[in-house]
Design a protein around this motif. Structure first.
Motif, PDB file in Angstrom:
ATOM      1  N   TYR A  59       0.842  -1.196   0.000  1.00  0.00           N
ATOM      2  CA  TYR A  59       0.000   0.000   0.000  1.00  0.00           C
ATOM      3  C   TYR A  59       0.875   1.243   0.000  1.00  0.00           C
ATOM      4  N   ASP A  61       1.763   4.755   1.458  1.00  0.00           N
ATOM      5  CA  ASP A  61       1.612   5.245   2.834  1.00  0.00           C
ATOM      6  C   ASP A  61       0.360   6.109   2.982  1.00  0.00           C
ATOM      7  N   LYS A  64      -2.734   3.709   3.573  1.00  0.00           N
ATOM      8  CA  LYS A  64      -2.708   2.642   4.587  1.00  0.00           C
ATOM      9  C   LYS A  64      -3.731   2.901   5.676  1.00  0.00           C
TER      10      LYS A  64
END
Length: 120
Positions: A59, A61, A64
């Motif tokens: 993912y 950042d 996330k």
């Protein structure tokens, strides 16, 4: 030849949820990975999330804890569930897949893109 067809997308309010999906069809021997990229106006295309054949997930950042990627291997389909969306998530979302079309030949494929707009 391989085709990626995306569905979903549209307008969603900040804090809301939206899902998009992508189905791969054509000459598919084995899928290495599928995922989603996005491109906002004036910005470079960036990885949002991807999932490989073994179930490994990456993912960005920035997403996330808010976005979830999943895959239906039997249907060669990948999904992206977007929760708690923000205006900065506004972009064209592109499906991406790396696929073996036979024992030795593999290529990268892109969908046509689907617009996601986060706005009140």
């Amino acid at each position: 030849q391989v085709e990626l067809v995306e569905s979903g997308g549209g307008l969603v309010q900040p804090g809301g949820s939206l899902g998009i999906s992508c189905a791969a069809s054509g000459t598919i021997f084995r899928i290495i990975a599928m995922g989603w990229y996005r491109q906002a106006p004036g910005k470079q295309r960036e990885l949002v999330a991807d999932i490989n054949a073994g179930g490994g997930i990456n993912y960005a950042d920035s997403v996330k804890g808010r976005f979830t990627i999943s895959r239906n291997n039997a249907m060669n389909t990948v999904y992206l569930r977007m929760n708690s969306v923000k205006p900065e998530d506004t972009a064209v979302y592109y499906c991406n897949a790396r696929i073996y079309t036979d024992y030795v030949s593999h290529n990268e494929y892109w969908g046509q893109g689907t617009q996601v707009t986060v706005s009140s």
